[in-house]
Write a protein that holds these residues in place. Sequence first.
Motif, PDB file in Angstrom:
ATOM      1  N   VAL A  85     -19.351 -11.500 -18.087  1.00  0.00           N
ATOM      2  CA  VAL A  85     -19.483 -12.106 -16.726  1.00  0.00           C
ATOM      3  C   VAL A  85     -20.020 -11.435 -15.089  1.00  0.00           C
ATOM      4  O   VAL A  85     -20.978 -11.664 -14.891  1.00  0.00           O
ATOM      5  CB  VAL A  85     -17.261 -11.486 -15.940  1.00  0.00           C
ATOM      6  CG1 VAL A  85     -18.191 -12.373 -14.420  1.00  0.00           C
ATOM      7  CG2 VAL A  85     -16.550 -12.803 -16.820  1.00  0.00           C
ATOM      8  N   GLU A  86     -20.144  -9.701 -15.723  1.00  0.00           N
ATOM      9  CA  GLU A  86     -21.002  -9.205 -15.070  1.00  0.00           C
ATOM     10  C   GLU A  86     -22.096  -9.036 -15.031  1.00  0.00           C
ATOM     11  O   GLU A  86     -23.032  -8.904 -14.446  1.00  0.00           O
ATOM     12  CB  GLU A  86     -19.938  -7.951 -14.604  1.00  0.00           C
ATOM     13  CG  GLU A  86     -18.777  -7.360 -14.237  1.00  0.00           C
ATOM     14  CD  GLU A  86     -18.056  -6.838 -13.264  1.00  0.00           C
ATOM     15  OE1 GLU A  86     -19.486  -5.141 -13.005  1.00  0.00           O
ATOM     16  OE2 GLU A  86     -17.125  -5.932 -12.710  1.00  0.00           O
ATOM     17  N   LEU A  87     -22.353  -9.082 -16.824  1.00  0.00           N
ATOM     18  CA  LEU A  87     -23.588  -9.077 -17.238  1.00  0.00           C
ATOM     19  C   LEU A  87     -24.884 -10.396 -16.603  1.00  0.00           C
ATOM     20  O   LEU A  87     -25.980 -10.298 -16.034  1.00  0.00           O
ATOM     21  CB  LEU A  87     -23.245  -8.428 -18.860  1.00  0.00           C
ATOM     22  CG  LEU A  87     -24.588  -8.668 -19.278  1.00  0.00           C
ATOM     23  CD1 LEU A  87     -24.972  -7.041 -18.694  1.00  0.00           C
ATOM     24  CD2 LEU A  87     -24.573  -7.668 -20.281  1.00  0.00           C
ATOM     25  N   ALA A  88     -23.793 -11.643 -16.901  1.00  0.00           N
ATOM     26  CA  ALA A  88     -24.354 -12.432 -16.638  1.00  0.00           C
ATOM     27  C   ALA A  88     -24.897 -12.635 -14.968  1.00  0.00           C
ATOM     28  O   ALA A  88     -25.405 -13.450 -14.605  1.00  0.00           O
ATOM     29  CB  ALA A  88     -23.057 -14.000 -17.306  1.00  0.00           C
ATOM     30  N   GLU A 140     -28.514 -13.022 -10.624  1.00  0.00           N
ATOM     31  CA  GLU A 140     -29.026 -12.211  -9.733  1.00  0.00           C
ATOM     32  C   GLU A 140     -31.321 -12.184  -9.738  1.00  0.00           C
ATOM     33  O   GLU A 140     -31.519 -12.634  -8.839  1.00  0.00           O
ATOM     34  CB  GLU A 140     -28.608 -11.307  -9.301  1.00  0.00           C
ATOM     35  CG  GLU A 140     -29.570 -11.052  -8.194  1.00  0.00           C
ATOM     36  CD  GLU A 140     -28.199  -9.625  -7.157  1.00  0.00           C
ATOM     37  OE1 GLU A 140     -28.435  -8.885  -6.489  1.00  0.00           O
ATOM     38  OE2 GLU A 140     -27.420  -9.448  -7.905  1.00  0.00           O
ATOM     39  N   HIS A 141     -31.515 -11.498 -10.579  1.00  0.00           N
ATOM     40  CA  HIS A 141     -33.132 -11.079 -11.161  1.00  0.00           C
ATOM     41  C   HIS A 141     -33.244 -12.319 -11.475  1.00  0.00           C
ATOM     42  O   HIS A 141     -34.722 -12.149 -10.910  1.00  0.00           O
ATOM     43  CB  HIS A 141     -32.593 -10.875 -12.537  1.00  0.00           C
ATOM     44  CG  HIS A 141     -32.350  -8.584 -12.057  1.00  0.00           C
ATOM     45  ND1 HIS A 141     -31.450  -8.389 -12.338  1.00  0.00           N
ATOM     46  CD2 HIS A 141     -33.568  -7.725 -12.561  1.00  0.00           C
ATOM     47  CE1 HIS A 141     -31.666  -6.924 -11.887  1.00  0.00           C
ATOM     48  NE2 HIS A 141     -32.808  -6.676 -12.445  1.00  0.00           N
ATOM     49  N   MET A 142     -32.687 -13.382 -12.041  1.00  0.00           N
ATOM     50  CA  MET A 142     -33.763 -14.703 -11.916  1.00  0.00           C
ATOM     51  C   MET A 142     -34.015 -15.711 -11.043  1.00  0.00           C
ATOM     52  O   MET A 142     -34.307 -16.743 -10.942  1.00  0.00           O
ATOM     53  CB  MET A 142     -32.703 -15.783 -12.769  1.00  0.00           C
ATOM     54  CG  MET A 142     -32.881 -15.328 -14.438  1.00  0.00           C
ATOM     55  SD  MET A 142     -32.165 -16.383 -15.576  1.00  0.00           S
ATOM     56  CE  MET A 142     -32.864 -17.845 -15.730  1.00  0.00           C
ATOM     57  N   GLY A 143     -33.070 -15.189  -9.680  1.00  0.00           N
ATOM     58  CA  GLY A 143     -32.992 -16.175  -8.835  1.00  0.00           C
ATOM     59  C   GLY A 143     -32.041 -17.180  -8.512  1.00  0.00           C
ATOM     60  O   GLY A 143     -32.558 -17.789  -7.626  1.00  0.00           O
ATOM     61  N   ALA A 202     -36.260 -16.337 -20.377  1.00  0.00           N
ATOM     62  CA  ALA A 202     -36.292 -15.350 -18.625  1.00  0.00           C
ATOM     63  C   ALA A 202     -34.977 -15.023 -19.010  1.00  0.00           C
ATOM     64  O   ALA A 202     -34.779 -14.260 -18.219  1.00  0.00           O
ATOM     65  CB  ALA A 202     -36.678 -17.132 -18.052  1.00  0.00           C
ATOM     66  N   VAL A 203     -34.004 -14.996 -19.684  1.00  0.00           N
ATOM     67  CA  VAL A 203     -32.446 -14.108 -19.236  1.00  0.00           C
ATOM     68  C   VAL A 203     -33.027 -12.872 -20.379  1.00  0.00           C
ATOM     69  O   VAL A 203     -32.816 -12.334 -19.725  1.00  0.00           O
ATOM     70  CB  VAL A 203     -31.284 -14.921 -20.340  1.00  0.00           C
ATOM     71  CG1 VAL A 203     -30.072 -14.058 -20.253  1.00  0.00           C
ATOM     72  CG2 VAL A 203     -30.880 -16.701 -19.697  1.00  0.00           C
ATOM     73  N   MET A 204     -33.712 -13.279 -21.230  1.00  0.00           N
ATOM     74  CA  MET A 204     -33.418 -11.618 -22.428  1.00  0.00           C
ATOM     75  C   MET A 204     -34.683 -10.215 -21.382  1.00  0.00           C
ATOM     76  O   MET A 204     -34.704  -9.559 -20.522  1.00  0.00           O
ATOM     77  CB  MET A 204     -34.310 -11.692 -23.170  1.00  0.00           C
ATOM     78  CG  MET A 204     -33.442 -13.017 -24.620  1.00  0.00           C
ATOM     79  SD  MET A 204     -31.899 -12.169 -24.084  1.00  0.00           S
ATOM     80  CE  MET A 204     -32.363 -10.070 -25.151  1.00  0.00           C
ATOM     81  N   ASP A 205     -35.452 -11.660 -20.724  1.00  0.00           N
ATOM     82  CA  ASP A 205     -36.258 -10.530 -19.844  1.00  0.00           C
ATOM     83  C   ASP A 205     -35.684 -10.352 -19.155  1.00  0.00           C
ATOM     84  O   ASP A 205     -36.065  -8.935 -18.080  1.00  0.00           O
ATOM     85  CB  ASP A 205     -37.803 -11.768 -19.093  1.00  0.00           C
ATOM     86  CG  ASP A 205     -38.855 -11.450 -20.343  1.00  0.00           C
ATOM     87  OD1 ASP A 205     -38.546 -11.409 -20.643  1.00  0.00           O
ATOM     88  OD2 ASP A 205     -39.669 -13.148 -19.779  1.00  0.00           O
ATOM     89  N   ALA A 206     -35.051 -10.868 -18.059  1.00  0.00           N
ATOM     90  CA  ALA A 206     -33.399 -10.144 -17.216  1.00  0.00           C
ATOM     91  C   ALA A 206     -33.088  -8.842 -17.961  1.00  0.00           C
ATOM     92  O   ALA A 206     -32.739  -8.161 -16.966  1.00  0.00           O
ATOM     93  CB  ALA A 206     -33.338 -11.700 -16.550  1.00  0.00           C
TER      94      ALA A 206
END
Length: 288
Positions: free
Chosen positions: A87-90, A95-98, A259-263
Motif C-alpha cells: 500500500v505504501e509502495l503504491a 505520488e512520483h507519477m503525479g 511508468a510505474v516501474m520507472d517510478a
Amino acid sequence: MKKFLLLALAVVFAAALFVGCAPAGEETSSAPSESASAQTDTDSQSSAEDDSLQKIMDKGEFIMGMDVSFPPMGFKDEEGNLTGFDVELAQAVAEHMGVKVNLQAIDWNAKEMELNTGTIDVIWNGYTITPERQEQVLMSEPYMENAQVIVVRADSDINSLADVAGKTLGVQDGSSAEEAVNADEEFASSIGKTVKFDNNVMALMDLANGQVDAVAVDSVVADYYSAQTPDTYKILDETLAPEEYGIGFRKGDEAFMNAVMDALKEMKEDGTAAEISNKWFGRDVTTF
C-alpha cells in the motif's frame, strides 16, 4: 526532312532502350518495401493504441486491486485504515507519477477477471509471478522475493513436510500457496484434507483454534504473524517453493507499466523504497 525525321526516331528509340536496360534496383530504390511500410504502420498503430498511461493521467488515479487481509503487504489496521508495505509502495509510486492511488478490496480468487474487465487497473498485493498468471496479465519485473511455507501451532508435533501427511491443511482460495501445494504432487497427495479460506487471517485463526493442523502461506505473512504472536505459531524450515512478487497489468498496458516501474526505480535511487521497506521488514527487501 526525311533524314531529320529518321534521326529523331533514332534518338527516341535509343532513349527507350536506355530506360529498358536500367538495373531493376534503380527502379524501386526510391520507394519503401511493402514489408517495411507494413512494419511502420504496425508500430505506429501499436503506439497509438497504447494510451494506457494517458488514460491514468487523464483520470488522475489508478485503481489498485488488493486483498485487505494480507499483512504485512496490505491489510486494515486497528482503526480500519488500509495500510501495509504494498500500500505504501503504491502510494509513493502514485505520488512520483503525479496521480493518486485508489485502494480497492477485491475477491482474490477473481483478481484477473477484475483486472481484465476494467474494475481495477493493477493487481498489487503480494502477487506471485507464475507462468499461468503471465498468460492472463501483463506482469511487471519482480520487486520482491518470497517463498511458500507451512505454519503450524507452536506446540504441534509437525516438524517437517512429511509430518503433514494425513493432516488437515488450510490454504487461501486462489492463492499462490494453493498453487504451490498442488504443484508438489507428492506432498499434495499425502494431505488428509485441504480446507480453503477466503483469506489468510481466517486460515491462521482456525489454525490457532485447532480447526486445521497446518496452513500453507507466504513467508512474509508467516513471519509477520509469528512476530506478532511468537507463542502461537511455528514455521517449518522446509519451504514449498521460492517465488517472486510482481505487479499485474492488463495486456497491452505497457506504457502504464513502464511508468510505474520507472517510478519504482526512481524511488530506489532516492531512498524512498528503502525507507518503506525498512519500516515493514527492518531491511531493504526490494529487488527492482
